[in-house]
Write a protein that holds these residues in place. Structure first.
Motif, PDB file in Angstrom:
ATOM      1  N   ILE A   1      35.053  33.337  52.008  1.00  0.00           N
ATOM      2  CA  ILE A   1      34.534  32.430  50.812  1.00  0.00           C
ATOM      3  C   ILE A   1      33.859  31.803  51.542  1.00  0.00           C
ATOM      4  O   ILE A   1      33.026  31.445  50.817  1.00  0.00           O
ATOM      5  CB  ILE A   1      35.848  31.184  51.028  1.00  0.00           C
ATOM      6  N   ILE A   2      33.267  31.570  52.850  1.00  0.00           N
ATOM      7  CA  ILE A   2      32.274  30.166  53.255  1.00  0.00           C
ATOM      8  C   ILE A   2      31.291  31.822  52.687  1.00  0.00           C
ATOM      9  O   ILE A   2      29.581  31.097  52.468  1.00  0.00           O
ATOM     10  CB  ILE A   2      31.735  30.284  54.644  1.00  0.00           C
TER      11      ILE A   2
ATOM     12  N   ASN B   1      29.272  35.132  44.830  1.00  0.00           N
ATOM     13  CA  ASN B   1      30.178  33.902  44.647  1.00  0.00           C
ATOM     14  C   ASN B   1      31.135  33.510  43.754  1.00  0.00           C
ATOM     15  O   ASN B   1      31.336  32.228  43.280  1.00  0.00           O
ATOM     16  CB  ASN B   1      28.601  33.075  44.194  1.00  0.00           C
ATOM     17  N   GLU B   2      30.879  34.333  42.451  1.00  0.00           N
ATOM     18  CA  GLU B   2      32.179  33.791  41.272  1.00  0.00           C
ATOM     19  C   GLU B   2      33.609  34.304  42.055  1.00  0.00           C
ATOM     20  O   GLU B   2      34.502  33.940  42.607  1.00  0.00           O
ATOM     21  CB  GLU B   2      32.036  34.965  40.825  1.00  0.00           C
TER      22      GLU B   2
ATOM     23  N   MET C   1      34.084  31.195  44.527  1.00  0.00           N
ATOM     24  CA  MET C   1      34.365  29.891  44.345  1.00  0.00           C
ATOM     25  C   MET C   1      35.546  30.228  43.478  1.00  0.00           C
ATOM     26  O   MET C   1      36.454  29.461  44.069  1.00  0.00           O
ATOM     27  CB  MET C   1      33.398  30.063  42.893  1.00  0.00           C
ATOM     28  N   LEU C   2      36.255  31.325  43.150  1.00  0.00           N
ATOM     29  CA  LEU C   2      37.805  31.315  42.786  1.00  0.00           C
ATOM     30  C   LEU C   2      38.838  31.267  44.460  1.00  0.00           C
ATOM     31  O   LEU C   2      39.356  30.341  44.340  1.00  0.00           O
ATOM     32  CB  LEU C   2      38.008  33.187  41.768  1.00  0.00           C
ATOM     33  N   ARG C   3      38.288  31.798  45.163  1.00  0.00           N
ATOM     34  CA  ARG C   3      38.725  31.917  45.755  1.00  0.00           C
ATOM     35  C   ARG C   3      39.257  30.247  46.891  1.00  0.00           C
ATOM     36  O   ARG C   3      39.492  29.121  47.111  1.00  0.00           O
ATOM     37  CB  ARG C   3      38.882  32.283  46.955  1.00  0.00           C
ATOM     38  N   ALA C   4      38.241  30.314  46.111  1.00  0.00           N
ATOM     39  CA  ALA C   4      37.934  28.375  46.735  1.00  0.00           C
ATOM     40  C   ALA C   4      38.798  27.289  46.515  1.00  0.00           C
ATOM     41  O   ALA C   4      39.462  26.424  46.515  1.00  0.00           O
ATOM     42  CB  ALA C   4      36.249  27.678  47.198  1.00  0.00           C
ATOM     43  N   ILE C   5      38.701  27.560  44.793  1.00  0.00           N
ATOM     44  CA  ILE C   5      39.548  26.807  44.284  1.00  0.00           C
ATOM     45  C   ILE C   5      41.102  26.978  44.123  1.00  0.00           C
ATOM     46  O   ILE C   5      41.688  26.870  43.695  1.00  0.00           O
ATOM     47  CB  ILE C   5      38.797  26.166  43.063  1.00  0.00           C
ATOM     48  N   GLY C   6      41.574  28.539  45.058  1.00  0.00           N
ATOM     49  CA  GLY C   6      42.607  28.414  45.104  1.00  0.00           C
ATOM     50  C   GLY C   6      42.820  29.668  44.712  1.00  0.00           C
ATOM     51  O   GLY C   6      44.391  29.752  44.607  1.00  0.00           O
ATOM     52  N   ILE C   7      42.121  30.293  43.692  1.00  0.00           N
ATOM     53  CA  ILE C   7      42.592  31.823  43.048  1.00  0.00           C
ATOM     54  C   ILE C   7      42.933  32.213  44.232  1.00  0.00           C
ATOM     55  O   ILE C   7      42.710  32.742  45.565  1.00  0.00           O
ATOM     56  CB  ILE C   7      42.016  32.310  42.349  1.00  0.00           C
TER      57      ILE C   7
ATOM     58  N   SER D   1      30.223  34.491  51.137  1.00  0.00           N
ATOM     59  CA  SER D   1      30.412  34.308  49.799  1.00  0.00           C
ATOM     60  C   SER D   1      30.007  33.249  48.901  1.00  0.00           C
ATOM     61  O   SER D   1      28.705  32.867  47.667  1.00  0.00           O
ATOM     62  CB  SER D   1      31.318  35.182  49.266  1.00  0.00           C
ATOM     63  N   LEU D   2      29.459  31.997  49.416  1.00  0.00           N
ATOM     64  CA  LEU D   2      28.979  30.144  48.341  1.00  0.00           C
ATOM     65  C   LEU D   2      27.955  30.273  49.347  1.00  0.00           C
ATOM     66  O   LEU D   2      27.113  29.549  48.262  1.00  0.00           O
ATOM     67  CB  LEU D   2      30.297  29.397  48.784  1.00  0.00           C
ATOM     68  N   LYS D   3      27.571  31.162  50.199  1.00  0.00           N
ATOM     69  CA  LYS D   3      26.633  30.836  50.746  1.00  0.00           C
ATOM     70  C   LYS D   3      25.199  31.078  50.129  1.00  0.00           C
ATOM     71  O   LYS D   3      24.465  31.647  50.138  1.00  0.00           O
ATOM     72  CB  LYS D   3      26.534  30.680  52.495  1.00  0.00           C
TER      73      LYS D   3
END
Lengths: 419, 252
Positions: A411-412, A317-318, A321-327, A414-416
């Motif tokens: 990303i998707i 998840n972490e 999230m990091l990938r989602a926020i642009g890392i 892993s967030l789910k």
């Protein structure tokens, strides 16, 4: 900072992984120290040796006319000393007892062998007479093995303590297990390299006049239906060259070629040849030792890889999230790689200390077990540094897969993912 | 605060097309699940202007999350075009999309997703580090954001030392780190009690009002949706309704 915090987050698991890497590193260092020590010991032996050229045979039948060959070579002005010897297995027992034992027995011409012994070796022999022998030459060889017997024999400390023998005592010696036995006199006791107790306490060595050993073992005269002839068989001729010659490699090699032409059926080796051959043999030994350490290291590093995979799974998840926020993928890759490398570096660094202690313990253990008095372990700082770098590089290689896995996380999904 | 608002607006103006900050034209998204194809978005057209505060509602499986993922550049459509700030993002490379997410979009998640080993300060700082901001700039910006979300005294606290509402405030501050044009909030109040939830919505409204940031909230909660200026209702991947909330209609 974030990497360290992430590592500390899983304290117990990280500690176990560091211990695994440290243990592997320690074992690898100890193995390297032992193999380096063995190699160095063998090198030192050859380095210290006064023998510049040796002539031997590889088929096991020995060199014929040994005494003549020695006499001939001694007349060459390039040769400073020439010695001959042979080694045989000889049965022995204490008079009045039935317990028969076997000794590796070397036949030498004391007066010729003495100048060929390096200082360390010389110190192992009795100081009186010639290496402890009253007769410095080889009297029995006179007139084709019809000369008088000296019945002199040097025994090593192990025989002395096993049979309670001392200088001047009689000892029974035979070429076969069934006899007949001849009575010899202990002319002295010497200290072999393997008289330090342990396993070597059961290894026995003797030294006697070459011609007497030849006669005892049937290497003096060959007999068959057609008659008999003197063979004077020996194992090796050792030559020490004049000091102005022995230090010039080209001259030594030129003399080696000359001897090869003169004795085409024998093997003529320089010190360098012996060193190369010995190093080839030691490479196999080192390979064996390092393979043990290497397997241990691979297990330790696989431990790191598995732990990193587990960590990524837990932090899906972490990471998502990091990938989602642009890392970026590169940052994620580097982060996992760095975390993994920190564990490997700490483990490898910690492993040096037990590795060092392990090599000392290994040295003591080998000495006490084998009974050698030689130092067989070498803790070489540059070798350890090289090993350290190699382990880190290997650790980096083993960390690439988890780092790549983390970087490629969807990303998707892993967030789910539910923790 | 006025200065901040101007900065965001000028950034949006520069990049947004005349049509809107976010423009979706004929966007379709479907997933293969074994032999069947599930349509998440079906030729969807949608325009969101700069400075809008809108919510997306709809039953489960209506395509809300897919829509948010596509607008947030973490998913791409199978068909159609998506434009963010005047740029067609449908065919951009992963690295370019990552950069857009870092600098132009702020994400707020239902589960907050704060890094447990980092303090509130460090969590907010994270996107700024990735954007290579200097230490001084990061320090100044994090302090501003902590003040904005009312957590000045919590900067050294770890997520497990913060309440749910406080954690979501940290997440909002993190979303604002690189001064985005757009904030995407996926059920931002889903894990909060009603009172805290309304405080979070108030904060988002304030950001929209004072800084001009476009905010899109995906929610199941009609009370949250009623706080926004526009409600998009989705069903079976298509827009079923696009209208102001009931309260505004009644007011009109």
């Amino acid at each position: 900072m974030m990497n360290l915090k992430n590592i500390m987050r899983r304290g117990g698991r990280t500690t176990m992984t560091v211990i695994a890497v440290a243990t592997s590193m320690a074992l690898l260092i100890s193995m390297q120290a032992i193999s380096d020590g063995l190699l160095q010991n063998a090198r030192d032996t050859i380095d210290k040796s006064k023998v510049d050229i040796s002539i031997s045979v590889t088929d096991g039948h020995g060199i014929e006319d040994g005494h003549t060959m020695m006499t001939t070579l001694k007349t060459d002005p390039r040769v400073r000393y020439a010695g001959i010897y042979m080694t045989e297995y000889i049965a022995f027992k204490k008079p009045g007892t039935t317990k028969q034992m076997w000794a590796i027995t070397e036949g030498i011409v004391p007066s010729e062998t003495k100048p060929l012994l390096p200082p360390g070796e010389l110190d192992r022999f009795p100081k009186d007479n010639t290496l402890g022998f009253k007769e410095s030459g080889d009297p029995h060889f006179v007139n084709n093995f019809t000369g008088s017997w000296t019945f002199e024999v040097l025994i090593d400390k192990n025989i002395g303590s096993a049979l309670g023998l001392k200088k001047g005592d009689p000892i029974l010696i035979s070429r076969t297990a069934t006899g007949p036995y001849m009575t010899f006199n202990v002319s002295g006791i010497f200290d072999s390299q393997l008289t330090g107790g342990g396993l070597a306490a059961k290894l026995y060595f003797m030294t006697m006049h070459l011609s007497e050993l030849q006669t005892l073992t049937g290497n003096d005269i060959f007999k068959d239906a057609n008659g008999s002839r003197v063979v004077d068989r020996i194992d090796e001729v050792s030559l020490a060259l004049q000091s102005d010659l022995r230090t010039v490699k080209d001259k030594v090699v030129a003399y080696q070629k000359e001897l090869e032409a003169k004795y085409p059926f024998y093997q003529v080796d320089t010190k360098m040849d012996r060193l190369v051959r010995m190093e080839q043999q030691m490479t196999i030994v080192k390979g064996f030792f390092l393979a043990i350490g290497g397997v241990s290291l691979m297990i330790g590093l696989l431990f790191v890889t598995c732990i990193m995979f587990m960590s990524i799974l837990e932090r899906t998840n972490e990471i998502g999230m990091l990938r989602a926020i642009g890392i970026s993928k590169g940052t994620i890759f580097l982060q996992i790689l760095t975390e993994s490398m920190i564990i490997v570096i700490i483990g490898a660094a910690i492993g040096i200390i037990p590795g060092y202690l392990g090599s000392i313990w290994g040295s003591d253990y080998i000495k006490s077990t084998v009974g050698t008095t030689e130092n067989l372990v070498l803790f070489h700082i540059p070798s350890v540094a090289q090993l350290f770098v190699e382990v880190i590089l290997l650790g980096g290689l083993m960390s690439l897969l988890p780092a790549w896995r983390a970087m490629s996380i969807d990303i998707i999904k892993s967030l789910k993912r539910v923790k | 605060m006025k200065e901040e608002k101007e900065k965001v607006r000028s950034k949006a103006k520069k990049s947004a097309s005349a049509e809107g900050l976010v423009v979706l034209k004929g966007v379709s998204k479907f997933y293969k699940m074994g032999d069947t194809t599930v349509t998440a978005l079906d030729k969807l057209d949608l325009t969101i202007k700069t400075g809008e505060l809108l919510s997306v509602m709809g039953p489960s499986g209506s395509g809300k999350s897919t829509l948010l993922n596509i607008i947030g550049c973490i998913d791409s459509p199978n068909d159609g075009h998506v434009s963010i700030g005047g740029r067609d993002v449908s065919k951009l490379k992963d690295s370019e999309l990552t950069k857009i997410r870092l600098t132009e979009i702020g994400f707020i998640f239902q589960q907050f997703y704060l890094i447990p080993t980092l303090t509130a300060y460090e969590n907010i700082e994270l996107p700024m580090r990735e954007a290579r901001l200097s230490h001084e700039d990061r320090l100044k910006r994090v302090r501003e954001l902590l003040s904005l979300v009312g957590l000045t005294d919590r900067e050294k606290h770890y997520p497990n030392q913060l309440s749910g509402g406080e954690q979501q405030r940290v997440a909002i501050a993190r979303a604002l780190a690189n001064k985005p044009l757009l904030i995407l909030a996926d059920e931002p109040t889903g894990e909060l009690d009603t009172k805290t939830a309304m405080r979070i919505i108030e904060l988002l409204k304030e950001l929209n009002r004072k800084q001009g940031i476009t905010v899109i909230i995906v929610t199941h909660d009609p009370r949250v949706a009623n706080e926004t200026n526009r409600i998009i209702t989705l069903q079976d991947g298509a827009v079923l309704g696009d209208s102001p909330p009931l309260a505004q209609k009644e007011g009109n």
